[in-house]
Motif scaffolding. Structure first.
Motif, PDB file in Angstrom:
ATOM      1  N   VAL A  36      11.557   7.640  -6.409  1.00 50.77           N
ATOM      2  CA  VAL A  36      11.128   8.432  -5.262  1.00 50.77           C
ATOM      3  C   VAL A  36      10.763   7.495  -4.128  1.00 50.77           C
ATOM      4  N   GLU A  37      10.585   8.054  -2.944  1.00 51.03           N
ATOM      5  CA  GLU A  37      10.397   7.229  -1.759  1.00 51.03           C
ATOM      6  C   GLU A  37       9.132   6.382  -1.832  1.00 51.03           C
ATOM      7  N   ASN A  38       9.117   5.328  -1.014  1.00 54.10           N
ATOM      8  CA  ASN A  38       8.003   4.393  -1.021  1.00 54.10           C
ATOM      9  C   ASN A  38       6.791   4.947  -0.291  1.00 54.10           C
ATOM     10  N   SER A  39       5.651   4.328  -0.538  1.00 56.38           N
ATOM     11  CA  SER A  39       4.408   4.681   0.136  1.00 56.38           C
ATOM     12  C   SER A  39       3.581   3.416   0.294  1.00 56.38           C
ATOM     13  N   GLU A  40       2.775   3.360   1.334  1.00 58.44           N
ATOM     14  CA  GLU A  40       1.913   2.204   1.558  1.00 58.44           C
ATOM     15  C   GLU A  40       0.588   2.341   0.817  1.00 58.44           C
ATOM     16  N   ASP A  41       0.314   3.495   0.222  1.00 60.74           N
ATOM     17  CA  ASP A  41      -0.914   3.668  -0.537  1.00 60.74           C
ATOM     18  C   ASP A  41      -0.905   2.722  -1.741  1.00 60.74           C
ATOM     19  N   PRO A  42      -1.965   1.897  -1.929  1.00 61.36           N
ATOM     20  CA  PRO A  42      -1.944   0.901  -3.014  1.00 61.36           C
ATOM     21  C   PRO A  42      -1.838   1.502  -4.409  1.00 61.36           C
ATOM     22  N   GLU A  49       1.792   2.475  -9.104  1.00 63.06           N
ATOM     23  CA  GLU A  49       2.479   3.374 -10.026  1.00 63.06           C
ATOM     24  C   GLU A  49       3.992   3.207  -9.917  1.00 63.06           C
ATOM     25  N   GLN A  50       4.471   3.001  -8.680  1.00 62.86           N
ATOM     26  CA  GLN A  50       5.906   2.786  -8.485  1.00 62.86           C
ATOM     27  C   GLN A  50       6.351   1.504  -9.180  1.00 62.86           C
ATOM     28  N   GLY A  51       5.553   0.439  -9.053  1.00 62.20           N
ATOM     29  CA  GLY A  51       5.888  -0.817  -9.710  1.00 62.20           C
ATOM     30  C   GLY A  51       5.956  -0.674 -11.224  1.00 62.20           C
ATOM     31  N   LEU A  52       5.053   0.151 -11.780  1.00 59.03           N
ATOM     32  CA  LEU A  52       5.033   0.369 -13.224  1.00 59.03           C
ATOM     33  C   LEU A  52       6.302   1.079 -13.693  1.00 59.03           C
ATOM     34  N   ALA A  90       9.300  -1.243 -13.473  1.00 58.22           N
ATOM     35  CA  ALA A  90       9.300  -2.242 -14.550  1.00 58.22           C
ATOM     36  C   ALA A  90       9.726  -1.623 -15.878  1.00 58.22           C
ATOM     37  N   ILE A  91       9.308  -0.402 -16.135  1.00 55.05           N
ATOM     38  CA  ILE A  91       9.682   0.273 -17.386  1.00 55.05           C
ATOM     39  C   ILE A  91      11.195   0.471 -17.431  1.00 55.05           C
ATOM     40  N   ARG A  92      11.785   0.918 -16.313  1.00 60.35           N
ATOM     41  CA  ARG A  92      13.234   1.139 -16.286  1.00 60.35           C
ATOM     42  C   ARG A  92      14.002  -0.185 -16.393  1.00 60.35           C
ATOM     43  N   ALA A  93      13.465  -1.248 -15.806  1.00 62.63           N
ATOM     44  CA  ALA A  93      14.123  -2.552 -15.910  1.00 62.63           C
ATOM     45  C   ALA A  93      14.109  -3.039 -17.362  1.00 62.63           C
ATOM     46  N   GLU A 135       6.919  10.506 -12.412  1.00 63.99           N
ATOM     47  CA  GLU A 135       8.038   9.567 -12.505  1.00 63.99           C
ATOM     48  C   GLU A 135       7.787   8.523 -13.596  1.00 63.99           C
ATOM     49  N   THR A 136       6.556   8.006 -13.653  1.00 64.91           N
ATOM     50  CA  THR A 136       6.216   7.028 -14.695  1.00 64.91           C
ATOM     51  C   THR A 136       6.316   7.656 -16.081  1.00 64.91           C
ATOM     52  N   THR A 137       5.830   8.894 -16.199  1.00 63.84           N
ATOM     53  CA  THR A 137       5.918   9.602 -17.479  1.00 63.84           C
ATOM     54  C   THR A 137       7.371   9.767 -17.904  1.00 63.84           C
TER      55      THR A 137
END
Length: 346
Positions: free
Chosen positions: A50-56, A61-64, A67-70, A147-149
């Motif tokens: 899903v699209e990016n966000s500047e919220d830390p 969560e996006q990085g997690l 990494a799981i998909r990689a 998405e992480t789930t």
């Protein structure tokens, strides 16, 4: 042709036939086929985040999930390379033997993956309704959790399908420990309650076309959806043996003392009493400025209640170290007179 030459030719033919049979037998003993792995790798490559966000919190969560998909892709590529070389790579993380595929467990995972994809589509549509502002950030946080789930479920499904062992091994439903069954039952009950609250909040919000009350109700709805996403992630993690989020222990191992939740319970009870009093007061009016003011106050208190309940459920189930809506106290603190981007402010 001499007898010796004929014998050598016969031995050579037998050797070739034996080698061919051995290669065929080894190939049959290395499920799945490379074509099946190719299909799974292609499907994984088509999954767009899903699209990016500047919220830390959302970026973390996006990085997690990325990494799981990689990791999932690397595991499948290693399995494919091993299959091409007729190497039985049953590698493990814990040293345990790779689990054998179980049709019921695979079907259960596939059903939950389908549901999770539908949930993501709904939450993506909810995000697209808002162009910017705190409500959109809240909805995006819920989408990121979903998405992480989904990434965890897909990794478990593909690992189980292709005989790859992860840190935790999926178990049959009959083998789930009693403590985990209790935790699952508690999560299911809280999920049902949050879905009821979300349905009621959405119904209340639909009664307004705009204004402060509408915005407050939408903020509350976004907070409830984030809470629901975290609860659903906890439930699926227990149900399918998914590893917990970094820094958190598994749900079943958490024993929250009553005194830890007591202050939150007291604040929740006080907020509910204030809401009930406000609704009773509002019932004495049919309209006007006083009526609108009371409704606005009640809507704000309901938002507070959602935040308190989110914190309580987070502690109770060990879901999040700091829920996104609470990490920033739900409302960004800006100096008086600062122009904000939230166009729905009033």
């Amino acid at each position: 042709m001499t007898v010796t030459t004929k014998a050598l030719n016969i031995l050579l033919a037998c050797s070739v036939a034996a080698s061919a049979y051995l290669a065929w037998e080894l190939h049959n003993r290395l499920p799945p086929s490379t074509s099946e792995l190719d299909r799974d790798l292609a499907a994984l490559a088509e999954t767009a985040p899903v699209e990016n966000s500047e919220d830390p919190q959302i970026k973390a969560e996006q990085g997690l999930s990325t990494a799981i998909r990689a990791q999932t892709r690397d595991m499948l590529e290693q399995r494919r390379a091993a299959a091409l070389r007729f190497i039985d790579v049953r590698y493990t993380v814990t040293g345990a033997a790779a689990p054998s595929a179980n049709a019921d467990q695979l079907a259960s995972l596939e059903a939950d993956i389908t549901k999770q994809r539908a949930t993501m589509a709904e939450r993506k549509a909810a995000v697209d309704e808002m162009r910017d502002g705190t409500i959109r950030t809240e909805r995006l946080a819920a989408l990121r959790l979903a998405e992480t789930t989904l990434a965890l479920l897909e990794r478990r499904h593909l690992a189980f399908k292709h005989g790859i062992t992860l840190p935790t091994v999926p178990t049959a439903a009959t083998a789930i420990p009693a403590a985990d069954k209790d935790a699952i039952a508690a999560l299911e009950a809280d999920i049902a309650e949050r879905r009821r609250v979300i349905a009621d909040t959405r119904k209340d919000a639909d009664q307004y076309s705009g204004g402060l009350i509408k915005v407050t109700l939408l903020q509350r709805l976004a907070t409830e959806q984030t809470t629901l996403a975290a609860l659903e992630q906890g439930l699926l993690s227990l149900k399918h043996g998914l590893p917990p989020a970094p820094g958190l222990t598994r749900v079943a191992s958490i024993a929250v003392a009553p005194e830890v939740l007591a202050p939150l319970d007291a604040d929740i009870a006080a907020t509910r009493a204030s809401i009930a009093a406000g609704e009773l007061e509002a019932s004495r009016y049919t309209g006007g400025l006083i009526y609108v003011t009371i409704l606005s106050r009640v809507a704000t208190e309901r938002m507070t209640l959602s935040m308190l309940e989110q914190r309580r459920l987070s502690i109770k189930h060990g879901l999040m170290a700091a829920p996104p809506s609470l990490a920033s106290n739900a409302t960004p603190k800006v100096p008086p007179g600062t122009v904000v981007n939230d166009k729905e402010a009033l």
